[in-house]
Design an enzyme around this catalytic site. Structure first.
Site, PDB file in Angstrom:
ATOM      1  CB  ALA A  59      -0.937   0.005   1.199  1.00 36.20           C
ATOM      2  CG  LEU A  98       0.220  -1.195  -8.937  1.00 31.73           C
ATOM      3  CD1 LEU A  98       0.061  -0.737 -10.384  1.00 31.73           C
ATOM      4  CD2 LEU A  98       0.407  -2.713  -8.900  1.00 31.73           C
ATOM      5  CE  LYS A 149       2.851   7.899  -5.305  1.00 33.70           C
ATOM      6  NZ  LYS A 149       4.134   8.427  -4.858  1.00 33.70           N
ATOM      7  N   GLY A 188      -8.447  -4.316 -19.296  1.00 31.05           N
ATOM      8  CA  GLY A 188      -9.465  -3.461 -18.691  1.00 31.05           C
ATOM      9  C   GLY A 188      -9.675  -2.181 -19.485  1.00 31.05           C
ATOM     10  CG  HIS A 213       0.404  -4.775 -21.600  1.00 33.18           C
ATOM     11  ND1 HIS A 213      -0.184  -5.368 -20.503  1.00 33.18           N
ATOM     12  CD2 HIS A 213       1.258  -3.857 -21.084  1.00 33.18           C
ATOM     13  CE1 HIS A 213       0.311  -4.835 -19.395  1.00 33.18           C
ATOM     14  NE2 HIS A 213       1.191  -3.917 -19.719  1.00 33.18           N
ATOM     15  CE1 TYR A 223      -8.086   5.938 -36.489  1.00 33.47           C
ATOM     16  CE2 TYR A 223      -7.747   5.495 -38.821  1.00 33.47           C
ATOM     17  CZ  TYR A 223      -7.235   5.768 -37.564  1.00 33.47           C
ATOM     18  OH  TYR A 223      -5.884   5.843 -37.389  1.00 33.47           O
ATOM     19  CB  ILE A 224     -13.605   1.707 -41.691  1.00 36.91           C
ATOM     20  CG1 ILE A 224     -14.111   0.904 -40.487  1.00 36.91           C
ATOM     21  CG2 ILE A 224     -13.352   0.778 -42.882  1.00 36.91           C
ATOM     22  CD1 ILE A 224     -15.422   0.195 -40.741  1.00 36.91           C
TER      23      ILE A 224
HETATM   24  C1  BG6 Z   1       3.126  -1.427 -17.960  1.00 34.64           C
HETATM   25  C2  BG6 Z   1       4.577  -1.418 -18.324  1.00 34.64           C
HETATM   26  O1  BG6 Z   1       2.676  -2.745 -17.801  1.00 34.64           O
HETATM   27  O2  BG6 Z   1       2.379  -0.792 -18.973  1.00 34.64           O
HETATM   28  C3  BG6 Z   1       5.063   0.006 -18.558  1.00 34.64           C
HETATM   29  O3  BG6 Z   1       5.339  -2.034 -17.277  1.00 34.64           O
HETATM   30  C4  BG6 Z   1       4.182   0.720 -19.545  1.00 34.64           C
HETATM   31  O4  BG6 Z   1       6.407   0.014 -18.995  1.00 34.64           O
HETATM   32  C5  BG6 Z   1       2.712   0.563 -19.164  1.00 34.64           C
HETATM   33  O5  BG6 Z   1       4.547   2.075 -19.537  1.00 34.64           O
HETATM   34  C6  BG6 Z   1       1.799   1.143 -20.221  1.00 34.64           C
HETATM   35  O6  BG6 Z   1       0.502   1.196 -19.738  1.00 34.64           O
HETATM   36  P1  BG6 Z   1      -0.498   2.351 -20.220  1.00 34.64           P
HETATM   37  O7  BG6 Z   1      -1.790   1.992 -19.550  1.00 34.64           O
HETATM   38  O8  BG6 Z   1       0.084   3.629 -19.755  1.00 34.64           O
HETATM   39  O9  BG6 Z   1      -0.542   2.248 -21.703  1.00 34.64           O
END
Ligand code: BG6
Length: 482
Positions: A13, A17, A19, A183, A242, A376-377
């Site tokens: 906490a 992250l 914060k 998300g 991601h 957009y297309i």
């Molecule tokens: C995080 C990475 O998972 O995602 C970061 O560790 C990156 O390096 C971030 O900056 C990007 O997330 P967002 O939501 O700002 O696109």
């Protein structure tokens, strides 16, 4: 909305992250009246802090215009407990605090309750904290949910080890692995776009699509975060998680239902059909100082080890080997210290066969995840007016214009709400994670063992030289402007 009394413990906490993301997201949900009625929030960390300091810290990233009264009401739900991450007595104390808070709130211990353990922690203490929770805090009479954040290991083997350790303590249904890209509004939107509109799904295959590019660009470098970053590099930092998550939703077949397991089955299936990426299908880069010298290079960051060859840019070409996608190249690209902030999915269609008109350019569907959410297309029209020429135009759904009254929530708010509601759809299952590591692990090991040298690119540029040719050679298509 569920109204099952819930206690949320945020471990770590006092960290960044918590914060920047966890507490602002909890506050957002509170403000929208989306937290269950009797929610209690406990911050737990090693740092000794007064309640006052804790309150100051967790609210420091709230929007300046946040309603003071609302902030106060939110803080009334919060409490801070300090303790070590491996000491029995500290976790027993935490359990006592949870029991006390529930009692004070008049929560019947025989009734249904949810306990969320949110680990906003460095990976080095994941297992120790999970072990302590199970041993000294876990309450069998509750619904227990453990939330973890990446990095989930650093390769296939270490990730399996982590899954095994966590799996020995918690059932898979109790574990919520956050990938915050799942998300994001536009990522969540992909499923609806694809499976609620007849005209997308009809062309969503190798017969009509020539290639797909998923691009992540950030305009800043490591800026003091070099210690963490250098250990991971861009592939582990954003690609293995991601970008691959986004890819699996763009590529998946239609799930049997919207049941989270059906969705995750289909995403995992996509990953199973991707071969491990080869070095020859990868272009690596590392940023150097900007041309005018105003921005430092990666190696100028004091937190980065001297002579590091960690990539800060990577571009990989891969294929999804199934009926739908056979032969379609997917280009995933991610980089730090580039010319702009942008995350998008670009779907390029094939040229019209036997076209009446000269091929002006190909159709493209672009889903822009950030900064400005839009779909957009690129569409060819007759130039308006007396001209009979063709012009490239756009069918443009920019969210800001179309939905200007709606504030798009931060990804973390959506995901924490999903945790409270027990919706797993947007969390990474362990077999999915395993496949994602399988795809990248041989490449990562080769890069590291052979000390593969990344190509330099200037801070603020579009990326290393040769990156467009690299794509062109593998997709047959010329640069599109990005
Ligand atoms: C995080 C990475 O998972 O995602 C970061 O560790 C990156 O390096 C971030 O900056 C990007 O997330 P967002 O939501 O700002 O696109």
């Amino acid at each position: 909305k569920n109204d099952i009394p819930s206690t949320i413990v945020v471990f770590g906490a006092s960290g960044d992250l918590a914060k920047k993301k966890t507490f602002p997201a909890l506050f957002h949900l509170f403000g929208q009246n989306l937290l269950p009625k009797r929610t209690r929030i406990i911050g737990y960390a090693r740092t000794e802090m007064s309640e006052e300091e804790f309150r100051k810290r967790v609210t420091s990233k709230f929007a300046p215009e946040a309603d003071k009264g609302l902030v106060k009401k939110f803080l009334d739900l919060c409490e801070y407990v300090s303790g070590k991450y491996d000491v029995d007595a500290d976790f027993q104390n935490l359990r006592k605090e949870i029991d006390r808070l529930e009692k004070d709130a008049g929560i019947d211990t025989d009734a249904e309750r949810i306990h969320v353990y949110y680990m906003a922690l460095p990976p080095s203490v994941f297992v120790s904290v999970a072990t302590q929770i199970k041993k000294n805090v876990y309450d069998e009479s509750c619904i227990n949910r453990l939330v973890i954040e990446k990095p989930f290991g650093h390769d296939l083997e270490s990730s399996r080890e982590l899954s095994k350790d966590i799996g020995a303590l918690f059932d898979e249904v109790e574990v919520f692995r956050i990938d915050h890209y799942l998300g994001k509004e536009m990522v969540k939107n992909i499923l609806s776009l694809r499976f609620a509109n007849v005209f997308y799904e009809a062309v969503w295959n190798r017969h009509f699509i020539s290639n797909i590019q998923i691009t992540f660009k950030e305009p800043f470098g490591t800026e003091g975060r070099g210690g963490y970053f250098d250990e991971f590099g861009i592939i582990r930092d954003v690609m293995q998680n991601h970008l691959l998550q986004v890819l699996s939703i763009v590529a998946m077949n239609q799930p049997k239902s919207l049941d989270p397991e059906d969705i995750r089955d289909c995403k995992t299936e996509v990953l199973r059909n991707i071969k491990s990426i080869k070095l020859e299908d990868t272009l690596l880069g590392q940023y150097v100082a900007s041309a005018d010298g105003s921005k430092p290079g990666y190696l100028d960051d004091e937190t980065v080890p001297k002579g590091s060859t960690t990539p800060t840019f990577a571009q990989c070409v891969l294929e999804v080997n199934n009926d739908r996608w056979h032969g379609v190249p997917w280009v995933i690209k991610a980089g730090k210290a580039l010319n702009e902030a942008r995350m998008l999915i670009r779907i390029q269609f094939k040229d019209m066969p036997n076209s009446l008109f000269p091929n002006l350019a190909r159709n493209e569907l672009v889903i822009q995840v950030s900064p400005k959410e839009s779909v957009y297309i690129k569409t060819i029209v007759k130039e308006p007016g007396l001209s009979t020429n063709l012009a490239m135009s756009e069918l443009d759904l920019t969210y800001k214009t179309r939905y200007h009254d709606i504030k798009i929530p931060d990804a973390y708010a959506t995901l924490i709400l999903d945790v409270l509601n027990g919706d797993y759809s947007n969390f990474v299952r362990s077999d999915e994670l395993d496949e994602a590591w399988r795809i990248f692990t041989p490449l990562l090991h080769q890069i590291e063992n052979d000390h593969v040298k990344p190509k330099p690119y200037e801070y603020g540029s579009r990326g290393p030289e040769g990156m467009y040719e690299f794509v062109e050679e593998r997709t047959g298509y010329k640069r599109t402007g990005l």
